[in-house]
Design an enzyme around this catalytic site. Structure first.
Site, short mmCIF file in Angstrom:
data_model
loop_
_atom_site.label_atom_id
_atom_site.label_comp_id
_atom_site.label_asym_id
_atom_site.label_seq_id
_atom_site.Cartn_x
_atom_site.Cartn_y
_atom_site.Cartn_z
N ASP A 12 -1.65 -5.23 -4.22
CA ASP A 12 -1.87 -4.83 -2.82
C ASP A 12 -0.54 -4.71 -2.05
O ASP A 12 0.37 -5.53 -2.24
CB ASP A 12 -2.77 -5.84 -2.10
CG ASP A 12 -4.21 -5.71 -2.54
OD1 ASP A 12 -4.54 -4.73 -3.24
OD2 ASP A 12 -5.03 -6.58 -2.19
N TYR A 195 -6.23 1.74 2.38
CA TYR A 195 -6.16 0.27 2.32
C TYR A 195 -6.56 -0.34 3.66
O TYR A 195 -6.13 0.13 4.72
CB TYR A 195 -4.75 -0.17 1.94
CG TYR A 195 -4.63 -1.62 1.59
CD1 TYR A 195 -5.37 -2.16 0.55
CD2 TYR A 195 -3.77 -2.45 2.29
CE1 TYR A 195 -5.25 -3.50 0.22
CE2 TYR A 195 -3.64 -3.80 1.96
CZ TYR A 195 -4.39 -4.31 0.92
OH TYR A 195 -4.28 -5.64 0.60
#
Length: 456
Positions: A12, A195
């Site tokens: 991430d 995201y």
């Protein structure tokens, strides 16, 4: 790793992701020479190719800054939690640098709620205006004392950040913070949105093209106005990946034109609709309205009412409603008959929702997009906070009040808002190389060890 020449680590694109990336680097470095860090903010071919193209080396300082945060959180949290277990004879309790001040906000808000009981009157006039004032009033008519007219433009709101998405999902859909983040995770993993853990409202050129295509095809070429908004780091806002609204997405899913790795529910689509509309509206022209500010006299009191009397150019309101009420045109000296009056007593200050708490965490710079939902969920799971049955407002339990009082009285230096701000400064200094992270850890260790030694 022994079978390849290069490894690309694409965890991430946030500080937690950097920590995981560094762990992977340490694990694989004995077996492969070239290990790259790459980031992408949407699961698409283009984004992944760009991530490979713009790959970089591992940044040890970012990892060290995250170590400071992680170790401080655990040393403080574990130490204070053990103290709570002994004090309250309950091994399910916990304390934390962020968790505890957030609990304090909820407790303080409930106190304000109880202290703020106020008299209200809802007055409906013959021209359709309905306005609420503090105090009990029952007039037969009111008089317009002043009217100001002004033409103005209202820009759209920026695209969603994590906190804003959670707040609106709570307000409009009734979703908890944790549930909203689970839905958003699914939408991200199925290549529907970008995201979803971000503090940035920035829109990339790719995002602007997504909005441009939809607006020009579905709304009108004249409505498009590109905006990059504000950039925070390398992150982008939460936005749709394709120029497809919720209605069309449902049809394409049913027809099998779009397939996802996991099924999407009605709630997924509802959250996507929020994200889509907010994003597309952010790339549309401002709405032009004629504002009316009115002073109305009720007995010897004068109250202000504001709204719009004309929508001259709809702009982004094609997709989202105006939050300003519409008013009829009025004139100075106009005498208006009162049709109905309703009176009641209620708190002036509202209890917090989960969305309100997350928004406050963002405002006070406590917590991160990746932890906003978890903090609120933990307070509920520990039994410190519960929700009202109908409106799902947050209130502290007796246990929560006792735990907060104990911690804030005895360990305020460890669980305060100032502690968090100081930690963020330290992390920035580690990232820029101004401070050795091990020196900071030694300071924290000595501080925590004093507490440990004081345990009975």
């Amino acid at each position: 790793a022994q079978e390849v020449d290069e490894v690309f680590v694409a965890t991430d694109p946030d500080v937690e992701g950097w920590k995981i990336a560094w762990d992977i680097y340490l694990l694989l470095s004995p077996y492969v020479d070239k290990i790259w860090r790459m980031e992408f903010h949407e699961v698409t071919r283009h984004a992944i190719e760009e991530g490979i193209k713009n790959r970089g080396k591992m940044d040890e300082r970012v990892f060290e800054a995250q170590i400071v945060r992680r170790v401080e959180d655990r040393w403080i949290g574990f130490t204070l939690s053990k103290i709570l277990w002994k004090k309250f004879k309950n091994c399910k309790l916990s304390a934390g640098r962020v968790q505890t001040p957030v609990l304090g906000w909820i407790i303080d808000r409930e106190k304000e709620f109880k202290r703020s009981r106020t008299k209200f009157s809802s007055i409906r006039l013959e021209n359709g205006i309905n306005f609420v004032v503090e105090g009990f009033y029952k007039p037969s008519f009111v008089v317009v004392k002043d009217v100001k007219i002004k033409e103005t433009e209202i820009d759209p709101k920026p695209p969603y950040t994590t906190d804003e998405m959670i707040k609106d999902a709570s307000q409009y859909l009734g979703f908890s913070a944790n549930y909203t983040m689970k839905l958003a995770q699914d939408l991200f993993e199925t290549s529907i949105i970008t995201y979803h853990r971000t503090d940035s409202t920035h829109v990339s050129n790719v995002g602007i093209r997504v909005a441009k295509n939809y607006i020009e095809e579905e709304i009108g070429r004249d409505y498009f106005k590109p905006r990059n908004w504000k950039a925070v780091g390398a992150h982008e806002c939460i936005r749709p990946i394709r120029s497809i609204d919720a209605t069309r997405l449902v049809k394409l899913l049913k027809d099998g034109v779009i397939t996802t790795v996991k099924p999407l529910s009605k709630h997924h689509i509802q959250l996507y609709d929020l994200i889509f509309r907010r994003f597309i509206a952010s790339q549309m022209k401002a709405a032009k309205i004629v504002m009316e500010s009115v002073k109305i006299k009720v007995f010897d009191k004068v109250f202000d009412i504001e709204g719009y009397i004309e929508l001259k150019s709809d702009g982004w309101t094609k997709l989202l409603p105006l939050s300003i009420k519409r008013l009829p045109k009025m004139r100075v000296g106009q005498k208006l008959r009162v049709e109905t009056v309703k009176q009641w007593i209620a708190p002036k200050v509202a209890l917090f929702t989960e969305g309100d708490v997350v928004a406050l965490m963002k405002k006070k710079e406590i917590g991160r997009p990746s932890t906003y939902a978890k903090i609120v969920t933990t307070l509920i799971e520990r039994g410190y906070v519960t929700k009202t049955k109908v409106k799902k407002k947050l209130i502290a339990t007796i246990l929560g009040i006792k735990v907060y009082k104990f911690l804030s009285t005895n360990f305020s230096n460890l669980v305060s808002e100032e502690r968090t701000r100081e930690l963020e400064k330290r992390m920035d200094m580690v990232e820029t190389g101004e401070v050795d992270y091990q020196e900071i850890l030694k300071e924290i260790f000595n501080e925590v060890r004093k507490i440990s030694y004081s345990l009975p």
